[in-house]
Design an enzyme around this catalytic site. Structure first.
Site, PDB file in Angstrom:
ATOM      1  N   ASP A 126      79.540  44.376  19.041  1.00 54.88           N
ATOM      2  CA  ASP A 126      79.886  45.391  20.028  1.00 54.88           C
ATOM      3  C   ASP A 126      81.060  44.935  20.892  1.00 54.88           C
ATOM      4  OD1 ASP A 126      79.487  47.609  21.980  1.00 54.88           O
ATOM      5  OD2 ASP A 126      77.577  47.841  20.943  1.00 54.88           O
ATOM      6  N   HIS A 156      79.857  49.300  26.860  1.00 55.91           N
ATOM      7  CA  HIS A 156      79.122  49.734  25.669  1.00 55.91           C
ATOM      8  C   HIS A 156      78.202  48.632  25.118  1.00 55.91           C
ATOM      9  CE1 HIS A 156      78.721  51.045  21.403  1.00 55.91           C
ATOM     10  NE2 HIS A 156      78.950  52.262  21.846  1.00 55.91           N
ATOM     11  N   SER A 200      75.393  55.734  19.299  1.00 47.05           N
ATOM     12  CA  SER A 200      75.458  54.328  19.724  1.00 47.05           C
ATOM     13  C   SER A 200      74.230  53.939  20.527  1.00 47.05           C
ATOM     14  CB  SER A 200      76.671  54.106  20.631  1.00 47.05           C
ATOM     15  OG  SER A 200      77.841  53.985  19.888  1.00 47.05           O
TER      16      SER A 200
END
Ligand SMILES: *[C@@H]1O[C@H](CO)[C@@H](O)[C@H](O)[C@H]1NC(C)=O
Ligand SMILES: *[C@@H]1O[C@H](CO)[C@@H](O)[C@H](O)[C@H]1NC(C)=O
Ligand SMILES: *[C@@H]1O[C@H](CO)[C@@H](O)[C@H](O)[C@H]1NC(C)=O
Ligand SMILES: *[C@@H]1O[C@H](CO)[C@@H](O)[C@H](O)[C@H]1NC(C)=O
Ligand SMILES: *[C@@H]1O[C@H](CO)[C@@H](O)[C@H](O)[C@H]1NC(C)=O
Ligand SMILES: *[C@@H]1O[C@H](CO)[C@@H](O)[C@H](O)[C@H]1NC(C)=O
Length: 737
Positions: free
Chosen positions: A139, A203, A528
């Site tokens: 990520d 994220h 996600s």
């Protein structure tokens, strides 16, 4: 319309741009990955092989040396290099080479969510075993100072851990919760001045904490979604592999992250990243996940945010657990009130409380930049479209889009955005803002036009209960699977709308530069966010069944999934087996395991032969010696899919499957079929009697029916039931014309 798509993408997946260097195609070197299958015994001989291969196709020795970017030697055998088209062709002809593919850029695709999934904080746990589980997350890095990554009460990393922690730049180091952190930016075209595993996006911290974040009471985003933030397996360990940067996630870096993760001793891999679907050998995630699977590591991936279009699902290899996004019972609504007293339920994640009762209101057309070009509609409220003097101190009505930074920059105090296509997902903006329905937008426009001093106010969002859940998020990518037309993808869905989890203080809440809210939590949406829920559920199952194979864990999650309350028009092509139910998945009763020979047979059926198959499967496999039993039958998959390409051919298929008993020692399972009246589904035998654990029994599902005519799909299901366990497989028939 185009505008809103872009905005949606940006917010769902952090939109990333990338383009090839332009130039004459046969003189410009481009980055390629050359994949050669299983890792060699010795790293040195792999590197030698890479050099020799390069020297054999790149004439100049110096250029050959310089062109190599990276050698992958730990978990598979591959290298990355800058190559010319003729060199690519010569490498493709080499018998050691499985595939050569251009390195592309991939995109990044709550507290409440775990309760919603029937997994309360008090759920039964195997803390000891859970704390030995390591989940690799590929990520944007990790913001270790977020409370979710606190390691209080954790012992040292499990002894099997072989990874490292790269302490660089502002990244201060790992702890006993985040036991590893590496970064990869070999491929970066705009090198980071001081690269480190730190999360500058948010994220990676969000996905990691959804998997294994510590329990933090009183977490919220400025009071929204208040509750206990926690991961699905809060005792498990996280290993971060930072492969995504401001410009995206490059295949070269993804391959490097996977090469390390598999070798570092992780138990699971979670990847909320994707790109256009390509053949499995031309896809770093599929290649990595295959080698991971062979080592007993299950890879979970997001399905993508390109729904609701059909054929949009990504990460579709059968050894990957592919996850779509569902909506939870908690949603956010943002009340908008007009000066005439009309109240509108808008959609957004708005943390701002109004200071005044009412603000002046205008429309984009009334506030348009007077010298705007004819074909530039001000309604999108994009750069340059408005007149600052007419927007300053006001809320502006926009249509189908909004550049929030811009409206804020020119002094706007808020935005109401009318959308033709209803959204099911709230977004965070740098200013007070809300999406509303286009009908309501038209009424607001009339109100503004007919009133001397129009006014409005946008309130802080509130959580509302939505009883009609779970449903599939509109943005969640749908099947059919464009690479293998024999398997339903996505496999499963999990919450992916409005998820509260950890964030990075190095990125603003909305991601906008004009936004000065920085927090260790954020509410975001996307597949996600769904993917790490399933990665955690898989880890939870493994903490009770440490010896189960990746396929067994996947089967347990799929056959125990719950039905969706709202039947999506695309049915199983939207939600696969249904929504995960982690607690039920601990006791699936029967599992559909997949052997190595199944995968070889599958690859033969898919047309992979010769060198490719030989290297992929490590064995001298001759596909001609493997009976062709039909693609939909090649794998012992927990779902059944038949794709027809003619509206007037009758339906006729047989699915062969084998189940393994992991429930009660002695059990009799009966087949329960649900199917539309026109479809005849026969199970042979109808009953499976087991007398010991791990006993295997095979059966056939015979499906017959008239031509589909103008029906595009049919849904059915098979459930094996022993009165204690329900082992359910979706059956889907799709007309692909
Ligand atoms: C570290 O962070 C500070 C502010 O948070 C920033 O100004 C600085 O550039 C960062 N340093 C590195 C090496 O990234
Ligand atoms: C108004 O539009 C014109 C033409 O596109 C542009 O040149 C100008 O910069 C705009 N004005 C503002 C204040 O954005
Ligand atoms: C509102 O007024 C603007 C001009 O100020 C005009 O262009 C627009 O068509 C009007 N809208 C409606 C719905 O009457
Ligand atoms: C594969 O098997 C077929 C039939 O059994 C045979 O004709 C062919 O020569 C074999 N190919 C290789 C490469 O062994
Ligand atoms: C089957 O359908 C196609 C069009 O979908 C048509 O061209 C063809 O004639 C049909 N064949 C039969 C046997 O009905
Ligand atoms: C096609 O669908 C319509 C309604 O959607 C139905 O009336 C018609 O009978 C169908 N035709 C066939 C050939 O099934």
């Amino acid at each position: 319309m185009v505008r809103i798509c872009m905005i949606t993408l940006f917010l769902l997946a952090t939109q990333l741009h990338w383009s090839f260097t332009h130039g004459s195609s046969d003189t410009v070197r481009k980055a390629y990955i050359v994949y050669m299958g299983e890792a060699l015994q010795s790293k040195a001989s792999a590197i030698d092989l890479h050099h020799n291969l390069l020297s054999s196709v790149v004439k100049d020795d110096h250029i050959a040396q310089q062109s190599k970017i990276y050698s992958y030697t730990k978990s598979f055998n591959a290298f990355a290099a800058n190559l010319l088209p003729q060199e690519v062709q010569r490498l493709q002809e080499n018998e050691n080479v499985v595939s050569v593919f251009p390195s592309k850029m991939q995109k990044l695709h709550t507290t409440r969510s775990w309760d919603f999934l029937g997994m309360p904080q008090s759920v039964k746990r195997n803390h000891q075993i859970e704390s030995n589980i390591i989940v690799a997350v590929l990520d944007t890095g990790i913001y270790i100072d977020a409370p979710s990554f606190d390691d209080k009460g954790f012992g040292p990393p499990p002894s099997k851990w072989k990874g490292t922690c790269q302490v660089r730049g502002n990244f201060t180091g790992c702890n006993n919760k985040v036991i590893g952190a590496r970064f990869y930016n070999y491929a970066s075209t705009t090198p980071h001045p001081n690269p480190s595993p730190i999360d500058e996006d948010g994220h990676g911290s969000h996905t990691s904490s959804t998997i294994a974040g510590a329990s933090i009471a009183g977490a919220s985003l400025y009071g929204l979604a208040k509750g206990t933030a926690r991961g699905g397996v809060p005792s498990a360990r996280i290993a971060m592999y930072k492969v995504c940067w401001a410009d995206g996630c490059n295949d070269i870096d993804l391959m490097a992250g996977l090469d390390d993760a598999i070798n570092d001793g992780v138990d699971f891999i979670s990847i909320s990243i994707g790109g256009d679907s390509t053949s499995y050998f031309d896809n770093p995630i599929a290649i990595g996940a295959f080698h991971a699977m062979k080592k007993g590591i299950l890879t979970t991936c997001s399905a993508g945010n390109n729904g609701p279009s059909l054929y949009s699902v990504q990460n579709t290899a059968p050894w990957i657990l592919t996850v779509g996004a569902s909506g939870m019972d908690r949603q956010f609504r943002t009340l908008v009130k007009l000066g005439n007293g009309i109240k509108i339920a808008g959609l957004s994640i708005n943390t701002f409380s109004p200071n005044k009762q009412m603000y002046p209101l205008t429309t984009a057309v009334k506030a348009a930049n007077g010298s705007l070009e004819q074909d530039h509609s001000p309604w999108l409220c994009d750069e340059g479209s408005l007149d600052a003097n007419k927007v300053k101190g006001k809320i502006v009505l926009c249509k189908e889009g909004l550049i929030q930074d811009y409206v804020k920059q020119i002094g706007g105090l808020g935005a109401i955005v009318s959308l033709q296509q209803q959204s099911d997902t709230g977004f965070t903006f740098a200013i007070p803002a809300a999406f509303i329905d286009t009908n309501v937008g038209d009424k607001i426009e009339i109100y503004v036009n007919s009133t001397r001093a129009p006014q409005a106010v946008i309130y802080k969002s509130t959580a509302v209960h939505n009883a009609a859940t779970p449903f599939v998020a509109s943005f969640s990518s749908r099947g059919p699977n464009t690479i293998s037309s024999t398997i339903i993808k996505p496999d499963i869905v999990a919450p992916g709308i409005d998820i509260l989890a950890a964030y990075s203080k190095l990125s603003s809440v909305s991601g906008d530069l004009e936004d000065n809210r920085f927090d260790v939590y954020n509410i975001i949406s996307g597949t996600s966010m769904a993917c790490p829920h399933v990665a955690a559920a898989a880890a939870y199952v493994k903490s009770f069944h440490p010896n189960w194979s990746p396929a067994a864990i996947k089967s347990a999650l799929m056959t125990t999934a719950s039905e969706l309350k709202i039947k999506d028009v695309q049915a199983e092509l939207a939600y696969g087996a249904g929504q995960i139910d982690p607690v039920r998945a601990l006791h699936p009763g029967l599992i559909y395991d997949v052997s190595k020979s199944d995968y070889i047979r599958f690859l033969c059926n898919e047309g992979y032969t010769g060198t490719a198959l030989k290297v992929f499967a490590e064995e001298n496999t001759n596909c001609s010696s493997i009976p062709d039993i039909g693609g939909h039958d090649a794998l012992n998959y927990p779902s059944m899919y038949l794709q027809l390409n003619s509206a007037n051919s009758s339906i006729s298929a047989i699915f062969h499957r084998t189940v393994t008993n992991v429930g009660l020692k002695k059990a009799i399972y009966k087949a329960i079929v649900k199917a539309p009246a026109t479809l005849k589904v026969t199970v042979v035998p109808k009953e499976l009697a087991f007398s010991h654990l791990y006993e295997k029994k095979s059966f056939m599902v015979v499906i017959k029916g008239p031509p589909l005519n103008n029906i595009s799909s049919l849904s059915a299901s098979l459930e094996w039931n022993d009165a204690k366990h329900r082992v359910k497989s979706p059956i889907h028939i799709f007309l692909d014309i």
